[in-house]
Design a protein around this motif. Sequence first.
Motif, PDB file in Angstrom:
ATOM      1  N   SER A 135      40.392 -18.147  19.584  1.00 40.27           N
ATOM      2  CA  SER A 135      39.221 -17.394  20.023  1.00 40.27           C
ATOM      3  C   SER A 135      37.908 -18.015  19.530  1.00 40.27           C
ATOM      4  O   SER A 135      36.849 -17.742  20.092  1.00 40.27           O
ATOM      5  N   LEU A 136      37.968 -18.855  18.500  1.00 41.02           N
ATOM      6  CA  LEU A 136      36.747 -19.483  17.985  1.00 41.02           C
ATOM      7  C   LEU A 136      36.438 -20.822  18.640  1.00 41.02           C
ATOM      8  O   LEU A 136      35.433 -21.455  18.327  1.00 41.02           O
ATOM      9  N   LEU A 137      37.275 -21.250  19.577  1.00 40.85           N
ATOM     10  CA  LEU A 137      37.066 -22.547  20.213  1.00 40.85           C
ATOM     11  C   LEU A 137      35.742 -22.603  20.978  1.00 40.85           C
ATOM     12  O   LEU A 137      35.048 -23.622  20.939  1.00 40.85           O
ATOM     13  N   ASP A 138      35.375 -21.516  21.653  1.00 32.96           N
ATOM     14  CA  ASP A 138      34.104 -21.501  22.382  1.00 32.96           C
ATOM     15  C   ASP A 138      32.926 -21.752  21.445  1.00 32.96           C
ATOM     16  O   ASP A 138      32.001 -22.506  21.786  1.00 32.96           O
ATOM     17  N   SER A 139      32.959 -21.133  20.253  1.00 36.25           N
ATOM     18  CA  SER A 139      31.855 -21.328  19.308  1.00 36.25           C
ATOM     19  C   SER A 139      31.825 -22.771  18.809  1.00 36.25           C
ATOM     20  O   SER A 139      30.753 -23.317  18.543  1.00 36.25           O
ATOM     21  N   GLN A 140      32.991 -23.406  18.706  1.00 32.38           N
ATOM     22  CA  GLN A 140      33.060 -24.796  18.283  1.00 32.38           C
ATOM     23  C   GLN A 140      32.398 -25.707  19.335  1.00 32.38           C
ATOM     24  O   GLN A 140      31.572 -26.551  18.997  1.00 32.38           O
ATOM     25  N   PHE A 141      32.759 -25.523  20.595  1.00 30.63           N
ATOM     26  CA  PHE A 141      32.165 -26.344  21.658  1.00 30.63           C
ATOM     27  C   PHE A 141      30.667 -26.061  21.815  1.00 30.63           C
ATOM     28  O   PHE A 141      29.889 -26.973  22.108  1.00 30.63           O
ATOM     29  N   ALA A 142      30.262 -24.811  21.603  1.00 31.63           N
ATOM     30  CA  ALA A 142      28.838 -24.475  21.709  1.00 31.63           C
ATOM     31  C   ALA A 142      28.029 -25.171  20.613  1.00 31.63           C
ATOM     32  O   ALA A 142      26.886 -25.572  20.834  1.00 31.63           O
ATOM     33  N   ALA A 143      28.623 -25.326  19.434  1.00 32.01           N
ATOM     34  CA  ALA A 143      27.920 -25.944  18.306  1.00 32.01           C
ATOM     35  C   ALA A 143      27.951 -27.473  18.361  1.00 32.01           C
ATOM     36  O   ALA A 143      27.105 -28.126  17.745  1.00 32.01           O
ATOM     37  N   LEU A 144      28.887 -28.057  19.093  1.00 28.22           N
ATOM     38  CA  LEU A 144      29.095 -29.500  19.073  1.00 28.22           C
ATOM     39  C   LEU A 144      27.878 -30.286  19.563  1.00 28.22           C
ATOM     40  O   LEU A 144      27.391 -30.081  20.666  1.00 28.22           O
ATOM     41  N   GLU A 145      27.402 -31.168  18.711  1.00 30.25           N
ATOM     42  CA  GLU A 145      26.369 -32.152  19.042  1.00 30.25           C
ATOM     43  C   GLU A 145      27.012 -33.509  18.798  1.00 30.25           C
ATOM     44  O   GLU A 145      27.103 -33.955  17.654  1.00 30.25           O
ATOM     45  N   PRO A 146      27.512 -34.164  19.846  1.00 28.21           N
ATOM     46  CA  PRO A 146      28.160 -35.462  19.636  1.00 28.21           C
ATOM     47  C   PRO A 146      27.231 -36.424  18.907  1.00 28.21           C
ATOM     48  O   PRO A 146      26.005 -36.351  19.050  1.00 28.21           O
ATOM     49  N   PRO A 147      27.797 -37.330  18.103  1.00 25.09           N
ATOM     50  CA  PRO A 147      26.963 -38.283  17.374  1.00 25.09           C
ATOM     51  C   PRO A 147      26.061 -39.077  18.316  1.00 25.09           C
ATOM     52  O   PRO A 147      26.466 -39.482  19.406  1.00 25.09           O
ATOM     53  N   GLY A 148      24.841 -39.297  17.869  1.00 24.96           N
ATOM     54  CA  GLY A 148      23.875 -40.052  18.646  1.00 24.96           C
ATOM     55  C   GLY A 148      24.067 -41.550  18.478  1.00 24.96           C
ATOM     56  O   GLY A 148      24.792 -42.011  17.588  1.00 24.96           O
ATOM     57  N   ALA A 149      23.388 -42.309  19.313  1.00 23.78           N
ATOM     58  CA  ALA A 149      23.493 -43.767  19.285  1.00 23.78           C
ATOM     59  C   ALA A 149      23.023 -44.349  17.953  1.00 23.78           C
ATOM     60  O   ALA A 149      23.434 -45.445  17.575  1.00 23.78           O
ATOM     61  N   ASP A 150      22.182 -43.615  17.229  1.00 20.73           N
ATOM     62  CA  ASP A 150      21.673 -44.104  15.947  1.00 20.73           C
ATOM     63  C   ASP A 150      22.601 -43.763  14.778  1.00 20.73           C
ATOM     64  O   ASP A 150      22.311 -44.108  13.633  1.00 20.73           O
ATOM     65  N   GLU A 151      23.725 -43.093  15.050  1.00 19.83           N
ATOM     66  CA  GLU A 151      24.670 -42.748  13.996  1.00 19.83           C
ATOM     67  C   GLU A 151      25.846 -43.722  14.041  1.00 19.83           C
ATOM     68  O   GLU A 151      26.258 -44.176  15.111  1.00 19.83           O
ATOM     69  N   ALA A 152      26.377 -44.022  12.885  1.00 19.01           N
ATOM     70  CA  ALA A 152      27.572 -44.859  12.804  1.00 19.01           C
ATOM     71  C   ALA A 152      28.755 -43.985  13.211  1.00 19.01           C
ATOM     72  O   ALA A 152      29.201 -43.126  12.447  1.00 19.01           O
ATOM     73  N   ALA A 153      29.229 -44.167  14.436  1.00 19.71           N
ATOM     74  CA  ALA A 153      30.293 -43.306  14.952  1.00 19.71           C
ATOM     75  C   ALA A 153      31.141 -44.058  15.969  1.00 19.71           C
ATOM     76  O   ALA A 153      30.659 -44.971  16.645  1.00 19.71           O
ATOM     77  N   ILE A 154      32.405 -43.643  16.027  1.00 18.03           N
ATOM     78  CA  ILE A 154      33.352 -44.156  17.009  1.00 18.03           C
ATOM     79  C   ILE A 154      34.010 -42.943  17.648  1.00 18.03           C
ATOM     80  O   ILE A 154      34.534 -42.081  16.945  1.00 18.03           O
TER      81      ILE A 154
END
Length: 167
Positions: free
Chosen positions: A124-143
């Motif tokens: 039931s908390l999955l919707d709140s997880q997707f609502a909060a998600l800000e994928p890493p930006g191009a300036d962040e070290a991320a894969i």
Amino acid sequence: MGRYVIMGVAGSGKSSIGAALADALGGEYVDGDDLHPPSNIAKMSRGEPLNDDDRWPWLDLVGQRLGAPADGDLLIGCSALKRSYRDRIRAAVGGPVVFLHLTGERAVIEDRMAAREGHFMPTSLLDSQFAALEPPGADEAAIAVDIDQPPQGIVAEFVRRIGARHD
């Protein structure tokens, strides 16, 4: 020696992929859920999403553990959904951190969450997880790697892309 956060929404596979990736890299995996204070676990168990005030002390612990001396690569599973959370972790570490983002469609993740047993996070908390998600930006070290493939494929892709960062 690398410092990595395996990030993604609940049910994306942070624990299983994190442990397998640590094995593949010859490193150590720490489940960030084990660093949550009991009050956070109780709140999520009741189906209540955490707010930022709940998360700050936990994120500080994640960063402190990640920044502690280690003999090799250290990976911690932590949702790290917002940029501000990743910034908090980076500040606590005091050094470079690579965020390994497990991405996937909501339906795939919901199916995985429904199949797991004994975890405090309800679907039931999955919707709140997707609502909060800000994928890493191009300036962040991320894969980012899509989870709609077998676990060994996900791990192999991360290993390949981590290796490419060091070339």
